[in-house]
Enzyme design. Structure first.
Site, PDB file in Angstrom:
ATOM      1  N   GLU A 180       0.801  -1.106  -0.108  1.00  0.00           N
ATOM      2  CA  GLU A 180      -0.023   0.005   0.141  1.00  0.00           C
ATOM      3  C   GLU A 180       0.788   1.123  -0.076  1.00  0.00           C
ATOM      4  O   GLU A 180       0.917   2.108   1.128  1.00  0.00           O
ATOM      5  CB  GLU A 180      -0.814   0.175   1.001  1.00  0.00           C
ATOM      6  CG  GLU A 180      -1.940  -1.272   1.376  1.00  0.00           C
ATOM      7  CD  GLU A 180      -2.876  -1.059   2.214  1.00  0.00           C
ATOM      8  OE1 GLU A 180      -2.706  -0.030   2.946  1.00  0.00           O
ATOM      9  OE2 GLU A 180      -3.864  -1.665   2.456  1.00  0.00           O
ATOM     10  N   GLU A 204      -5.547  -8.591   1.275  1.00  0.00           N
ATOM     11  CA  GLU A 204      -6.125  -8.291   2.369  1.00  0.00           C
ATOM     12  C   GLU A 204      -7.426  -8.174   2.116  1.00  0.00           C
ATOM     13  O   GLU A 204      -7.786  -7.482   1.410  1.00  0.00           O
ATOM     14  CB  GLU A 204      -5.520  -6.995   2.998  1.00  0.00           C
ATOM     15  CG  GLU A 204      -4.160  -7.052   3.709  1.00  0.00           C
ATOM     16  CD  GLU A 204      -3.685  -5.979   4.376  1.00  0.00           C
ATOM     17  OE1 GLU A 204      -4.441  -5.068   4.818  1.00  0.00           O
ATOM     18  OE2 GLU A 204      -2.403  -5.786   4.373  1.00  0.00           O
TER      19      GLU A 204
HETATM   20  C1  GBH Z   1      -4.738  -2.182   5.560  1.00  0.00           C
HETATM   21  O1  GBH Z   1      -4.773  -0.694   5.086  1.00  0.00           O
HETATM   22  C2  GBH Z   1      -3.278  -2.161   5.929  1.00  0.00           C
HETATM   23  O2  GBH Z   1      -2.321  -2.748   5.116  1.00  0.00           O
HETATM   24  C3  GBH Z   1      -2.952  -3.213   7.480  1.00  0.00           C
HETATM   25  O3  GBH Z   1      -1.736  -2.834   7.728  1.00  0.00           O
HETATM   26  C4  GBH Z   1      -4.254  -2.731   8.166  1.00  0.00           C
HETATM   27  O4  GBH Z   1      -3.980  -3.164   9.281  1.00  0.00           O
HETATM   28  C5  GBH Z   1      -5.364  -3.026   7.698  1.00  0.00           C
HETATM   29  O5  GBH Z   1      -5.443  -2.524   6.368  1.00  0.00           O
HETATM   30  C6  GBH Z   1      -6.796  -2.434   8.475  1.00  0.00           C
HETATM   31  O6  GBH Z   1      -6.832  -1.139   8.391  1.00  0.00           O
HETATM   32  O7  GBH Z   1      -8.337   7.090   9.038  1.00  0.00           O
HETATM   33  O8  GBH Z   1      -9.843   7.897   7.512  1.00  0.00           O
HETATM   34  O9  GBH Z   1      -7.642   8.505   7.283  1.00  0.00           O
HETATM   35  C7  GBH Z   1      -6.187  -0.485   4.946  1.00  0.00           C
HETATM   36  C8  GBH Z   1      -6.224   0.827   3.999  1.00  0.00           C
HETATM   37  C9  GBH Z   1      -5.876   3.073   3.993  1.00  0.00           C
HETATM   38  C10 GBH Z   1      -7.271   1.962   5.537  1.00  0.00           C
HETATM   39  C11 GBH Z   1      -5.847   4.200   4.933  1.00  0.00           C
HETATM   40  C12 GBH Z   1      -7.287   3.229   6.590  1.00  0.00           C
HETATM   41  C13 GBH Z   1      -7.085   5.553   6.571  1.00  0.00           C
HETATM   42  C14 GBH Z   1      -8.459   6.268   6.563  1.00  0.00           C
HETATM   43  N1  GBH Z   1      -6.138   1.805   4.811  1.00  0.00           N
HETATM   44  N2  GBH Z   1      -7.016   4.326   5.742  1.00  0.00           N
HETATM   45  S1  GBH Z   1      -8.516   7.767   7.399  1.00  0.00           S
END
Ligand code: GBH
Length: 450
Positions: free
Chosen positions: A169, A356
């Protein structure tokens, strides 16, 4: 009574679970591991919920053997994990920490003993702090150091690891880390700098592909894991599908578009204007090296329709739209249909793995030895049905990794948000498979949704 017809998956479909080093290992200063940007960020007041740190996490560093025994009992035969760069090369570059290498050899021994195939991510966000001090992703210091790190890792483990994932990511550790969006290192840079961090990550991806080709040996395969913007057409009719596709192309131009297009799209560069990334000669020869598969992390999606002016238009969820306990994670099962389908159609990818998919809740509790996480079972079932539908429509999905095996350190949300199918008591480190783990074990055993 008649039982419903099962939704069968193809033979050899890969079913697995996923984790990442920083989120489960703990042992943050053990056996020569150095500080990562997340170790540092977690100590900044207010950065991580409740002041939680990664110091102990699931103590997987000391408990991996029992964890893999449990995984084997559940019948899970594929496991996506990541290597901690600060364990293998503590100062980020040059000096190798043999104790770090030994640790992962013990871990791979245990996986082998339990009949579990590793899928290894080289980088899942835990940049050595020493490299951040030299500019981090803003600087070419990182791709240069990463090239050597990838060589070291693939040389060390290439005889036992055949499935490599370059980076996890890119958007999260660049845009979210450097544009003030709540992830380590917690920087707030101008857009031009942020675009440059993405570019440096793309170069790292290329170096990882090169390293696997050079040192991975026979049967080695490599791909990127991306959390592309997943776009869902409001109705599944031609005009909305075309709008969704156009929006998908545009929002993914900076990463997937660059990798599969062999350069930045003119439309992307126009949008960047003066903030466009600086490209060094030779970068795109690396970035666009052919890969064997694309990994997609898909949790949610955004809905788009054809607007009155003919342009793609977002349909926004109202506050009552169902969510998980993560505010960003709106329930969108069709993301698992449209995400892989659009990626396959737009980039011509032949092999896709969902690296994922899962959901986080705050109150998964063990009561009388059981955690009845029906919410997670329903989530998974509804998403997997859509994945199955995509495959019926010939989208080339080859496998699925559930996030996550264990409740773990959920970045800025600390330990509140539980994504595991195995419950972890962070005081006692007691593991308890949730109802969803037993349910998923059935799916894996049957290779079908019953
Ligand atoms: C994944 O990210 C990760 O690869 C993993 O490590 C993580 O534990 C898992 O998902 C669960 O979250 O808070 O509104 O700014 C997922 C994609 C992109 C989700 C950024 C959270 C932040 C949104 N992520 N997003 S915000």
């Amino acid at each position: 009574m008649r039982t419903p017809a099962p939704l069968r998956f193809p033979p050899n479909f890969v079913w697995g679970t996923a984790t990442a080093a920083a989120q489960i290992e703990g042992a943050a200063r053990t056996d020569g591991k150095s500080e990562s940007v997340w170790d540092r960020f977690a100590r900044r007041p207010g950065a991580v919920f409740n002041g939680d740190t990664l110091d102990i996490a699931c103590d997987h560093y000391h408990r991996f053997d029992q964890d893999f025994a449990l995984m084997a009992r559940l019948g899970i035969k594929h496991y996506r994990l990541s290597l901690a760069w600060p364990r293998l090369i503590p100062c980020g570059d040059a000096t190798i920490n043999q104790r770090g290498i030994d640790f992962y050899h013990r871990l791979f021994d245990s996986l082998e003993k339990h009949g579990i195939t590793p899928w290894v991510t080289l980088f899942h966000w835990d940049l050595p702090q020493a490299l951040e001090a030299q500019g981090g992703w803003r600087s070419r210091v990182v791709p240069e150091a990463f090239a050597r790190y990838a060589d070291v890792a693939v040389k060390a483990f290439g005889s036992r690891v055949k499935n490599w994932i370059t980076l996890n990511e890119i958007r999260c550790f660049t845009v979210h880390g450097y544009a003030g969006l709540g992830k380590a290192p917690g920087a707030a840079e101008a857009p031009g700098v942020v675009n440059q961090t993405i570019h440096h990550a793309l170069v790292c991806h290329g170096h990882a592909v090169r390293a696997v080709r050079e040192h991975g040996g026979r049967g080695a395969r490599v791909g990127l894991t991306d959390n592309c913007e997943t776009v869902i057409p409001f109705t599944e009719t031609a005009p909305d599908i075309a709008a969704a596709r156009a929006h998908f192309v545009e929002t993914n131009q900076s990463i997937l578009g660059a990798i599969y297009g062999g350069g930045y799209a003119p439309a992307y560069l126009r949008r960047c204007g003066a903030d466009r990334p600086r490209v060094t000669r030779g970068d795109f020869a690396l970035i666009s090296l052919p890969t064997d598969f694309l990994g997609l992390n898909i949790y949610t999606g955004l809905t788009v329709r054809r607007g009155k002016n003919g342009k793609p238009e977002r349909v926004l969820a109202s506050p009552s739209y169902p969510k998980t306990d993560s505010p960003w994670l709106e329930l969108a099962p069709r993301a698992l249909y449209w995400g892989p389908r659009l990626a396959a159609e737009v980039y011509g990818v032949k092999n896709i793995y969902i690296t994922e998919n899962g959901c986080g809740y705050n109150d998964d509790q063990v009561v009388k030895g059981e955690c009845q996480d029906l919410h997670r079972v329903e989530y998974l079932r509804s998403y997997l049905k859509e994945l199955h539908r995509a495959m019926q429509d010939r989208t080339p999905v080859r496998g699925y990794f559930l996030w996550s095996f264990l409740d773990n350190f959920e970045w800025a949300d600390g330990y509140t948000r539980r994504f595991g199918i195995v419950h972890n008591d962070f005081k006692t480190q007691q593991r308890t498979p949730k109802m969803s783990a037993h349910w998923y074990a059935r799916v894996v055993a049957d290779n079908a949704l019953l």
